[in-house]
Design an enzyme around this catalytic site. Structure first.
Site, PDB file in Angstrom:
ATOM      1  N   SER A 282     -23.067   9.258 -58.078  1.00 52.44           N
ATOM      2  CA  SER A 282     -23.168   7.817 -57.823  1.00 52.44           C
ATOM      3  C   SER A 282     -24.616   7.389 -57.952  1.00 52.44           C
ATOM      4  O   SER A 282     -25.546   8.167 -57.681  1.00 52.44           O
ATOM      5  CB  SER A 282     -22.668   7.485 -56.414  1.00 52.44           C
ATOM      6  OG  SER A 282     -23.026   6.164 -56.050  1.00 52.44           O
TER       7      SER A 282
ATOM      8  N   TYR B 222     -23.491   9.052 -47.576  1.00 48.43           N
ATOM      9  CA  TYR B 222     -22.904   9.064 -48.919  1.00 48.43           C
ATOM     10  C   TYR B 222     -23.966   9.332 -49.986  1.00 48.43           C
ATOM     11  O   TYR B 222     -23.765  10.126 -50.903  1.00 48.43           O
ATOM     12  CB  TYR B 222     -22.201   7.735 -49.171  1.00 48.43           C
ATOM     13  CG  TYR B 222     -21.552   7.624 -50.524  1.00 48.43           C
ATOM     14  CD1 TYR B 222     -20.358   8.278 -50.801  1.00 48.43           C
ATOM     15  CD2 TYR B 222     -22.131   6.847 -51.529  1.00 48.43           C
ATOM     16  CE1 TYR B 222     -19.757   8.171 -52.050  1.00 48.43           C
ATOM     17  CE2 TYR B 222     -21.531   6.732 -52.773  1.00 48.43           C
ATOM     18  CZ  TYR B 222     -20.351   7.404 -53.024  1.00 48.43           C
ATOM     19  OH  TYR B 222     -19.766   7.293 -54.274  1.00 48.43           O
TER      20      TYR B 222
END
Length: 248
Positions: free
Chosen positions: A141, A152
């Site tokens: 990501s 994350y």
């Protein structure tokens, strides 16, 4: 490419389903892996019908954070050489509380979902990877490169470091390992219920091309890295973000 076998985790929706469809269209046999049986089965049936190759895609229901369930994927492979492993399983976890116990639980869940799934699946299939010519692809990501996602971001960044190590280990067997790092990709479950019109506009404005990404944008990058044409590309992070992060 008709004899090639690909395994795609998180293959039931969004980016994973788009990747699976692209690989089926390229002539691969594909195993889509995930936790939700109904979602996986529906995706496999849809992709098989749309591609005209219903026999080329199968669903394997498994929680890839559980070593005992990862074995289901090995059993489904059935001793065949594995040409492509696409580690797409992952997701964002919100902390239930700001206590130390809540923070610890959130970080463990995030690392399990985004890192451990990739490690366990890849290690389980490592003996079966085609030598030479295997491909391991990790879906990361933009959050790994620019931050902003707390646990994350850290989990996705961990995939980058692991990919570099794995590329060095598997390189002598001419197996490549690469990372695809998407930016803002609309039409995925990742943002379901969390994206406001203002947030969407802000993310689009941050790109150089003036649009949100779609799952097929990422799938086409994976398609290249999975192909024989990418045999000299390894240990790389490919940003697919419309220019919202440049060159890193």
């Amino acid at each position: 490419m008709s004899q090639r076998l690909a395994v795609v985790s998180g293959g039931g929706t969004g980016i994973g389903a788009a990747v699976a469809r692209a690989l089926v269209e390229d002539g691969c046999s594909v195993l889509v892996v995930g936790r939700r049986e109904e979602v996986l089965t529906a995706a496999a049936e849809r992709i098989g019908a749309e591609s005209g190759r219903p026999e080329a895609i199968r669903a394997v229901t498994a929680d890839l954070t559980d070593p005992d369930q990862v074995v289901k994927v090995v059993e489904a492979v059935g001793g065949r050489p594995v040409d492509v492993v696409v580690n797409n399983a992952g997701g964002y976890h919100s902390a239930d509380s700001d206590t130390l116990a809540g923070i610890a639980a959130n970080w463990r869940a995030t690392l399990d979902t985004n890192v451990l799934t990739a490690v366990l699946l890849t290690e389980a299939l490592r003996p079966a990877l085609r030598r030479p010519g295997g491909r391991v692809i990790l879906v990361s990501s933009i959050a790994a490169q620019r931050g902003g996602g707390d646990a994350y971001s850290a989990a996705k960044a961990a995939l980058h470091g692991w990919a570099y190590s794995l590329a060095a280990q598997l390189g002598p067997d001419q197996i490549t390992v690469n990372v695809v790092s998407p930016g803002y990709v609309a039409e995925t479950e990742f943002f379901a219920g969390r994206m406001t019109p203002e947030g969407h506009a802000q993310r689009v404005a941050a790109t150089l091309v003036g649009r949100a990404g779609v799952p097929d944008d990422v799938a086409e990058s994976v398609r290249y890295l999975a192909s024989p044409a990418a045999g000299y590309v390894t240990g790389q992070v490919l940003g697919v973000n419309g220019g919202s992060v440049l060159g890193r």
